[in-house]
Design a protein around this motif. Structure first.
Motif, PDB file in Angstrom:
ATOM      1  N   ILE A   1       2.220  -6.860   0.389  1.00  0.00           N
ATOM      2  CA  ILE A   1       3.207  -5.806   0.087  1.00  0.00           C
ATOM      3  C   ILE A   1       4.473  -5.443   1.057  1.00  0.00           C
ATOM      4  CG2 ILE A   1       1.237  -4.633  -0.759  1.00  0.00           C
ATOM      5  CD1 ILE A   1       1.017  -2.893   1.547  1.00  0.00           C
ATOM      6  N   THR A   2       5.376  -5.048   0.579  1.00  0.00           N
ATOM      7  CA  THR A   2       6.631  -4.761   1.125  1.00  0.00           C
ATOM      8  C   THR A   2       7.271  -3.486   1.123  1.00  0.00           C
ATOM      9  OG1 THR A   2       7.237  -7.125   0.819  1.00  0.00           O
ATOM     10  CG2 THR A   2       9.041  -6.046   1.631  1.00  0.00           C
ATOM     11  N   PHE A   3       7.421  -2.746   2.249  1.00  0.00           N
ATOM     12  CA  PHE A   3       8.056  -1.634   2.338  1.00  0.00           C
ATOM     13  C   PHE A   3       9.549  -1.650   2.693  1.00  0.00           C
ATOM     14  CE2 PHE A   3       3.651  -1.230   3.659  1.00  0.00           C
ATOM     15  CZ  PHE A   3       3.150  -0.277   3.005  1.00  0.00           C
ATOM     16  N   PHE A   4      10.425  -0.812   2.093  1.00  0.00           N
ATOM     17  CA  PHE A   4      11.872  -0.850   2.458  1.00  0.00           C
ATOM     18  C   PHE A   4      12.431   0.404   2.993  1.00  0.00           C
ATOM     19  CE2 PHE A   4      11.443  -4.439  -0.616  1.00  0.00           C
ATOM     20  CZ  PHE A   4      12.157  -5.312  -0.064  1.00  0.00           C
ATOM     21  N   GLY A   5      13.491   0.527   3.784  1.00  0.00           N
ATOM     22  CA  GLY A   5      13.992   1.927   4.319  1.00  0.00           C
ATOM     23  C   GLY A   5      13.009   2.799   5.324  1.00  0.00           C
ATOM     24  N   ARG A   6      13.526   3.715   4.986  1.00  0.00           N
ATOM     25  CA  ARG A   6      12.374   4.738   5.751  1.00  0.00           C
ATOM     26  C   ARG A   6      11.014   4.721   5.722  1.00  0.00           C
ATOM     27  NH1 ARG A   6      11.473   6.235  10.200  1.00  0.00           N
ATOM     28  NH2 ARG A   6      10.775   8.868  10.430  1.00  0.00           N
TER      29      ARG A   6
ATOM     30  N   GLU B   1       9.728   1.971   8.137  1.00  0.00           N
ATOM     31  CA  GLU B   1       9.919   2.436   9.372  1.00  0.00           C
ATOM     32  C   GLU B   1       8.425   3.286   9.824  1.00  0.00           C
ATOM     33  OE1 GLU B   1      14.410   2.489  10.741  1.00  0.00           O
ATOM     34  OE2 GLU B   1      13.539   4.191   9.993  1.00  0.00           O
ATOM     35  N   ILE B   2       8.029   4.083   8.692  1.00  0.00           N
ATOM     36  CA  ILE B   2       7.018   4.978   8.832  1.00  0.00           C
ATOM     37  C   ILE B   2       5.570   4.053   8.710  1.00  0.00           C
ATOM     38  CG2 ILE B   2       5.581   6.647   7.490  1.00  0.00           C
ATOM     39  CD1 ILE B   2       8.302   7.794   6.690  1.00  0.00           C
ATOM     40  N   ALA B   3       5.629   3.051   7.879  1.00  0.00           N
ATOM     41  CA  ALA B   3       4.371   2.331   7.865  1.00  0.00           C
ATOM     42  C   ALA B   3       4.419   1.447   9.106  1.00  0.00           C
ATOM     43  CB  ALA B   3       4.606   1.307   6.647  1.00  0.00           C
ATOM     44  N   ASN B   4       5.561   1.047   9.635  1.00  0.00           N
ATOM     45  CA  ASN B   4       5.190   0.263  10.695  1.00  0.00           C
ATOM     46  C   ASN B   4       4.857   0.998  12.060  1.00  0.00           C
ATOM     47  OD1 ASN B   4       5.859  -2.244  12.496  1.00  0.00           O
ATOM     48  ND2 ASN B   4       7.272  -0.648  13.580  1.00  0.00           N
TER      49      ASN B   4
ATOM     50  N   MET C   1      -1.063   7.583   3.031  1.00  0.00           N
ATOM     51  CA  MET C   1      -1.975   7.223   4.261  1.00  0.00           C
ATOM     52  C   MET C   1      -3.294   7.820   3.955  1.00  0.00           C
ATOM     53  SD  MET C   1       0.545   6.867   7.430  1.00  0.00           S
ATOM     54  CE  MET C   1       1.696   8.205   6.749  1.00  0.00           C
ATOM     55  N   LEU C   2      -4.537   7.135   3.774  1.00  0.00           N
ATOM     56  CA  LEU C   2      -5.608   7.743   3.799  1.00  0.00           C
ATOM     57  C   LEU C   2      -6.534   7.406   5.066  1.00  0.00           C
ATOM     58  CD1 LEU C   2      -6.200   6.598   0.212  1.00  0.00           C
ATOM     59  CD2 LEU C   2      -5.440   8.959   0.869  1.00  0.00           C
TER      60      LEU C   2
END
Length: 138
Positions: free
Chosen positions: A54-59, A62-65, A105-106
């Protein structure tokens, strides 16, 4: 009209890897494991695990990281993407991944002791109400 929507609930298989594109945009990659339990023909329980990149982008990246790490439970919604490349031996390769558009996020309270854990959400308490079932109009 075409439709490409993926909703997955699972646990991260590895810590997030954050990097920045030349334009300054954040990209965070990780893996998600989802499982399905089912009854086999002989009556025993079976389990099928699906591993997805899975890939997250943008803000959101940063939140996921900042808050997600290996083992954390997360609900993601996004779209399926086909990644294609040529490996070092010159062989054409491909795989599907999920581009995350939103996440939730759970938390598991026992897991929230790690330094990367998300702030605990305070559950809103509602006062008890004394309502007779006969008074409800439906």
């Amino acid at each position: 009209m075409m439709f490409n929507r993926v909703i997955m609930l699972g646990n991260l298989t590895r810590d997030c890897e954050l990097r920045y594109l030349p334009n300054g945009g954040a990209v965070c990659t990780t893996g998600l494991a989802t499982n399905r339990r089912f009854k086999k023909e002989d009556g025993s329980q079976g389990e099928e695990v699906c591993f997805s990149d899975i890939t997250f982008f943008g803000r959101t990246a940063e939140i996921a990281n900042q808050y997600l790490s290996r083992g954390k439970k997360v609900l993601v919604e996004g779209r399926l993407k086909l990644d294609q490349w040529t490996d070092q031996q010159g062989v054409k390769r491909s795989k599907h991944s999920v581009t995350v558009e939103s996440m939730e996020m759970l938390g598991d309270r026992q897991q929230d002791s790690s330094p990367k854990s998300a702030p605990k959400q305070v559950a809103q308490e509602f006062p008890e109400m004394d309502i007779n079932d006969d008074e409800i109009p439906f």
